[in-house]
Motif scaffolding. Structure first.
Motif, PDB file in Angstrom:
ATOM      1  N   ARG A  30     -19.497 -40.411 -44.426  1.00 50.07           N
ATOM      2  CA  ARG A  30     -20.146 -39.886 -45.632  1.00 50.07           C
ATOM      3  C   ARG A  30     -19.176 -39.007 -46.422  1.00 50.07           C
ATOM      4  O   ARG A  30     -19.120 -39.068 -47.649  1.00 50.07           O
ATOM      5  N   TRP A  31     -18.426 -38.185 -45.723  1.00 49.00           N
ATOM      6  CA  TRP A  31     -17.460 -37.308 -46.389  1.00 49.00           C
ATOM      7  C   TRP A  31     -16.395 -38.131 -47.104  1.00 49.00           C
ATOM      8  O   TRP A  31     -15.932 -37.764 -48.179  1.00 49.00           O
ATOM      9  N   MET A  32     -15.987 -39.230 -46.486  1.00 50.28           N
ATOM     10  CA  MET A  32     -15.000 -40.098 -47.123  1.00 50.28           C
ATOM     11  C   MET A  32     -15.564 -40.651 -48.435  1.00 50.28           C
ATOM     12  O   MET A  32     -14.847 -40.718 -49.442  1.00 50.28           O
ATOM     13  N   GLU A  33     -16.830 -41.009 -48.432  1.00 48.22           N
ATOM     14  CA  GLU A  33     -17.443 -41.525 -49.655  1.00 48.22           C
ATOM     15  C   GLU A  33     -17.524 -40.437 -50.726  1.00 48.22           C
ATOM     16  O   GLU A  33     -17.255 -40.680 -51.898  1.00 48.22           O
ATOM     17  N   GLU A  34     -17.872 -39.223 -50.330  1.00 50.80           N
ATOM     18  CA  GLU A  34     -17.881 -38.104 -51.275  1.00 50.80           C
ATOM     19  C   GLU A  34     -16.478 -37.905 -51.865  1.00 50.80           C
ATOM     20  O   GLU A  34     -16.325 -37.699 -53.071  1.00 50.80           O
ATOM     21  N   ALA A  35     -15.477 -37.978 -50.999  1.00 47.26           N
ATOM     22  CA  ALA A  35     -14.093 -37.774 -51.434  1.00 47.26           C
ATOM     23  C   ALA A  35     -13.622 -38.922 -52.327  1.00 47.26           C
ATOM     24  O   ALA A  35     -12.839 -38.706 -53.263  1.00 47.26           O
ATOM     25  N   ARG A  36     -14.089 -40.139 -52.071  1.00 48.51           N
ATOM     26  CA  ARG A  36     -13.729 -41.292 -52.913  1.00 48.51           C
ATOM     27  C   ARG A  36     -14.231 -41.081 -54.336  1.00 48.51           C
ATOM     28  O   ARG A  36     -13.490 -41.270 -55.307  1.00 48.51           O
ATOM     29  N   ILE A  37     -15.479 -40.655 -54.469  1.00 53.00           N
ATOM     30  CA  ILE A  37     -16.054 -40.417 -55.789  1.00 53.00           C
ATOM     31  C   ILE A  37     -15.310 -39.277 -56.491  1.00 53.00           C
ATOM     32  O   ILE A  37     -15.036 -39.341 -57.697  1.00 53.00           O
ATOM     33  N   ASP A  38     -14.942 -38.238 -55.733  1.00 53.85           N
ATOM     34  CA  ASP A  38     -14.179 -37.126 -56.297  1.00 53.85           C
ATOM     35  C   ASP A  38     -12.776 -37.579 -56.716  1.00 53.85           C
ATOM     36  O   ASP A  38     -12.269 -37.165 -57.759  1.00 53.85           O
ATOM     37  N   PHE A  39     -12.144 -38.411 -55.917  1.00 51.05           N
ATOM     38  CA  PHE A  39     -10.822 -38.961 -56.252  1.00 51.05           C
ATOM     39  C   PHE A  39     -10.875 -39.685 -57.597  1.00 51.05           C
ATOM     40  O   PHE A  39     -10.041 -39.462 -58.469  1.00 51.05           O
ATOM     41  N   LEU A  40     -11.874 -40.551 -57.758  1.00 49.60           N
ATOM     42  CA  LEU A  40     -12.011 -41.272 -59.018  1.00 49.60           C
ATOM     43  C   LEU A  40     -12.240 -40.306 -60.175  1.00 49.60           C
ATOM     44  O   LEU A  40     -11.645 -40.450 -61.246  1.00 49.60           O
TER      45      LEU A  40
END
Length: 143
Positions: A30-40
């Motif tokens: 889940r944290w990786m998904e949060e970080a992916r959206i933040d990266f974008l």
């Protein structure tokens, strides 16, 4: 990380723990998904804008290697890097670091593709050339 990215920060929540008092392994994904959206977002790409334009980017593969446990209230900095972009798929890497100890807690990767709102696979170069150019430039910075 690409062009002076600010790591995504997550404070470990009590509800994320398990009976052993450590963060349950599913939460790292889940944290990786949060970080992916933040990266974008940091690249100027708001995911909500992508969806509004009819573009969806589902994850179809994820990998995570757990190295050290995270506990309630630990702050985890998640560094995201663009590992590979092909025009059809995007592979991001993640490195999760406990800000207090400096220890790497986990490392992982996610692979996403690009589809239209009906779930049909699309090629960004043809259908979203501006986004394609941006992701291609980011991928070239990683070389």
């Amino acid at each position: 990380m690409s062009r002076s990215m600010i790591p995504y920060r997550h404070v470990a929540q009590y509800y994320e723990t398990d009976r052993m008092g450590i963060i349950h392994h599913s939460n790292y994904i889940r944290w990786m998904e949060e970080a992916r959206i933040d990266f974008l977002r940091q690249q100027g790409i708001r995911y909500s804008d992508l969806e509004a334009s009819g573009l969806i980017s589902p994850i179809y593969e994820v990998r995570c290697q757990y190295k050290r446990p995270v506990r309630f209230e630990d702050v985890v900095a998640i560094e995201v890097g663009l590992k590979k972009y092909t025009g059809v798929k995007l592979i991001l890497s993640y490195r999760m670091i406990n800000e207090t100890t400096g220890n790497v807690c986990a490392e992982g990767e996610s692979t996403s593709c690009f589809t239209d709102a009906e779930g049909r696979l699309i090629t960004l170069k043809k259908d979203f050339p501006g986004l394609h150019t941006l992701l291609e430039a980011l991928a070239n910075q990683q070389d």
